[in-house]
Design a protein around this motif. Sequence first.
Motif, mmCIF file in Angstrom:
data_model
loop_
_atom_site.group_PDB
_atom_site.id
_atom_site.type_symbol
_atom_site.label_atom_id
_atom_site.label_comp_id
_atom_site.label_asym_id
_atom_site.label_seq_id
_atom_site.Cartn_x
_atom_site.Cartn_y
_atom_site.Cartn_z
ATOM 1 N N MET A 1 0.840 -1.174 0.000
ATOM 2 C CA MET A 1 0.000 0.000 0.000
ATOM 3 C C MET A 1 0.886 1.238 0.000
ATOM 4 S SD MET A 1 -2.957 1.242 2.646
ATOM 5 C CE MET A 1 -3.680 -0.360 2.628
ATOM 6 N N SER A 2 0.502 2.210 -0.774
ATOM 7 C CA SER A 2 1.295 3.424 -0.914
ATOM 8 C C SER A 2 1.171 4.310 0.321
ATOM 9 C CB SER A 2 0.845 4.205 -2.137
ATOM 10 O OG SER A 2 1.554 5.415 -2.214
ATOM 11 N N LYS A 3 2.299 4.845 0.746
ATOM 12 C CA LYS A 3 2.285 5.819 1.833
ATOM 13 C C LYS A 3 2.022 7.218 1.306
ATOM 14 C CE LYS A 3 4.948 3.498 5.301
ATOM 15 N NZ LYS A 3 5.225 3.932 6.649
ATOM 16 N N LEU A 4 2.254 7.433 0.007
ATOM 17 C CA LEU A 4 2.042 8.750 -0.586
ATOM 18 C C LEU A 4 0.608 8.886 -1.074
ATOM 19 C CD1 LEU A 4 5.317 9.197 -2.660
ATOM 20 C CD2 LEU A 4 4.787 10.088 -0.383
ATOM 21 N N LEU A 5 -0.047 9.962 -0.682
ATOM 22 C CA LEU A 5 -1.440 10.182 -1.066
ATOM 23 C C LEU A 5 -1.598 10.305 -2.575
ATOM 24 C CD1 LEU A 5 -4.373 10.698 -0.263
ATOM 25 C CD2 LEU A 5 -3.767 13.107 0.097
ATOM 26 N N SER A 6 -0.632 10.920 -3.239
ATOM 27 C CA SER A 6 -0.740 11.126 -4.688
ATOM 28 C C SER A 6 -0.758 9.817 -5.467
ATOM 29 C CB SER A 6 0.417 12.002 -5.175
ATOM 30 O OG SER A 6 1.658 11.373 -4.916
ATOM 31 N N GLU A 7 -0.229 8.742 -4.889
ATOM 32 C CA GLU A 7 -0.178 7.441 -5.565
ATOM 33 C C GLU A 7 -1.289 6.494 -5.126
ATOM 34 O OE1 GLU A 7 3.693 5.982 -4.597
ATOM 35 O OE2 GLU A 7 4.713 7.505 -5.805
ATOM 36 N N TRP A 8 -2.086 6.885 -4.155
ATOM 37 C CA TRP A 8 -3.072 6.012 -3.543
ATOM 38 C C TRP A 8 -4.441 6.150 -4.193
ATOM 39 C CZ3 TRP A 8 -7.451 7.722 -0.890
ATOM 40 C CH2 TRP A 8 -8.189 6.710 -0.250
ATOM 41 N N GLN A 9 -5.159 5.039 -4.256
ATOM 42 C CA GLN A 9 -6.567 5.002 -4.641
ATOM 43 C C GLN A 9 -7.291 4.126 -3.622
ATOM 44 O OE1 GLN A 9 -8.348 6.589 -7.079
ATOM 45 N NE2 GLN A 9 -6.465 7.716 -7.428
ATOM 46 N N PRO A 10 -8.524 4.465 -3.264
ATOM 47 C CA PRO A 10 -9.247 3.650 -2.287
ATOM 48 C C PRO A 10 -9.471 2.230 -2.792
ATOM 49 C CG PRO A 10 -10.607 5.498 -3.057
ATOM 50 C CD PRO A 10 -9.302 5.597 -3.740
ATOM 51 N N SER A 11 -9.381 1.289 -1.874
ATOM 52 C CA SER A 11 -9.636 -0.106 -2.239
ATOM 53 C C SER A 11 -11.130 -0.312 -2.435
ATOM 54 C CB SER A 11 -9.123 -1.033 -1.139
ATOM 55 O OG SER A 11 -9.933 -0.904 0.020
ATOM 56 N N GLU A 12 -11.481 -1.374 -3.116
ATOM 57 C CA GLU A 12 -12.896 -1.691 -3.343
ATOM 58 C C GLU A 12 -13.596 -1.982 -2.028
ATOM 59 O OE1 GLU A 12 -16.163 -1.434 -5.289
ATOM 60 O OE2 GLU A 12 -14.251 -1.134 -6.301
ATOM 61 N N SER A 13 -12.917 -2.632 -1.080
ATOM 62 C CA SER A 13 -13.551 -2.908 0.210
ATOM 63 C C SER A 13 -13.790 -1.612 0.992
ATOM 64 C CB SER A 13 -12.717 -3.895 1.031
ATOM 65 O OG SER A 13 -11.414 -3.405 1.234
ATOM 66 N N ALA A 14 -12.885 -0.637 0.879
ATOM 67 C CA ALA A 14 -13.105 0.668 1.523
ATOM 68 C C ALA A 14 -14.310 1.359 0.890
ATOM 69 C CB ALA A 14 -11.862 1.540 1.407
ATOM 70 N N MET A 15 -14.399 1.302 -0.430
ATOM 71 C CA MET A 15 -15.533 1.917 -1.137
ATOM 72 C C MET A 15 -16.849 1.268 -0.702
ATOM 73 S SD MET A 15 -14.314 4.273 -3.191
ATOM 74 C CE MET A 15 -15.333 4.454 -4.640
ATOM 75 N N ASP A 16 -16.861 -0.065 -0.590
ATOM 76 C CA ASP A 16 -18.067 -0.775 -0.163
ATOM 77 C C ASP A 16 -18.491 -0.340 1.238
ATOM 78 O OD1 ASP A 16 -18.128 -2.152 -2.557
ATOM 79 O OD2 ASP A 16 -17.226 -3.975 -1.732
ATOM 80 N N LEU A 17 -17.529 -0.216 2.145
ATOM 81 C CA LEU A 17 -17.836 0.183 3.513
ATOM 82 C C LEU A 17 -18.381 1.614 3.557
ATOM 83 C CD1 LEU A 17 -17.838 -0.573 6.470
ATOM 84 C CD2 LEU A 17 -15.469 0.169 6.602
ATOM 85 N N ILE A 18 -17.811 2.494 2.764
ATOM 86 C CA ILE A 18 -18.303 3.872 2.692
ATOM 87 C C ILE A 18 -19.736 3.887 2.167
ATOM 88 C CG2 ILE A 18 -17.986 6.093 1.544
ATOM 89 C CD1 ILE A 18 -14.908 5.421 1.592
ATOM 90 N N ARG A 19 -19.994 3.120 1.123
ATOM 91 C CA ARG A 19 -21.359 3.052 0.557
ATOM 92 C C ARG A 19 -22.361 2.500 1.572
ATOM 93 N NH1 ARG A 19 -18.463 0.691 -4.248
ATOM 94 N NH2 ARG A 19 -18.120 2.479 -5.624
ATOM 95 N N LEU A 20 -21.929 1.527 2.386
ATOM 96 C CA LEU A 20 -22.814 0.971 3.415
ATOM 97 C C LEU A 20 -23.223 2.019 4.438
ATOM 98 C CD1 LEU A 20 -21.236 -2.531 4.120
ATOM 99 C CD2 LEU A 20 -23.500 -2.068 3.165
ATOM 100 N N ASN A 21 -22.449 3.083 4.547
ATOM 101 C CA ASN A 21 -22.765 4.176 5.467
ATOM 102 C C ASN A 21 -23.593 5.272 4.811
ATOM 103 O OD1 ASN A 21 -21.358 4.036 8.298
ATOM 104 N ND2 ASN A 21 -20.020 2.994 6.844
ATOM 105 N N GLY A 22 -24.155 4.971 3.635
ATOM 106 C CA GLY A 22 -25.070 5.888 2.982
ATOM 107 C C GLY A 22 -24.422 6.980 2.151
ATOM 108 N N ILE A 23 -23.147 6.833 1.856
ATOM 109 C CA ILE A 23 -22.434 7.817 1.042
ATOM 110 C C ILE A 23 -22.486 7.341 -0.410
ATOM 111 C CG2 ILE A 23 -20.269 9.069 0.732
ATOM 112 C CD1 ILE A 23 -21.377 9.361 3.590
ATOM 113 N N ASN A 24 -22.967 8.197 -1.313
ATOM 114 C CA ASN A 24 -23.074 7.772 -2.714
ATOM 115 C C ASN A 24 -21.765 8.028 -3.470
ATOM 116 O OD1 ASN A 24 -23.058 10.478 -3.750
ATOM 117 N ND2 ASN A 24 -25.250 10.635 -3.357
#
Length: 67
Positions: A1-24
């Motif tokens: 996993m990248s420590k630099l924000l510019s190289e990072w993209q959210p994982s699919e599991s992070a996206m799923d968890l965010i969506r479960l919290n009602g965020i579109n």
Amino acid sequence: MSKLLSEWQPSESAMDLIRLNGINDEQIEKSLAYLKSQSGLVDIDDVDGYDNWNALFIMFCIKAGNQ
């Protein structure tokens, strides 16, 4: 996993968890754009209490969504 924000993209599991919290997908994209361009963060080691960008992004989106 990248420590630099510019190289990072959210994982699919992070996206799923965010969506479960009602965020579109549009809110997620806006949050990602803000975090990458306006936050001044560069390296995850600069953020106290978090060891990876996914964890920070999940909390960021949930807190932003509750405003």
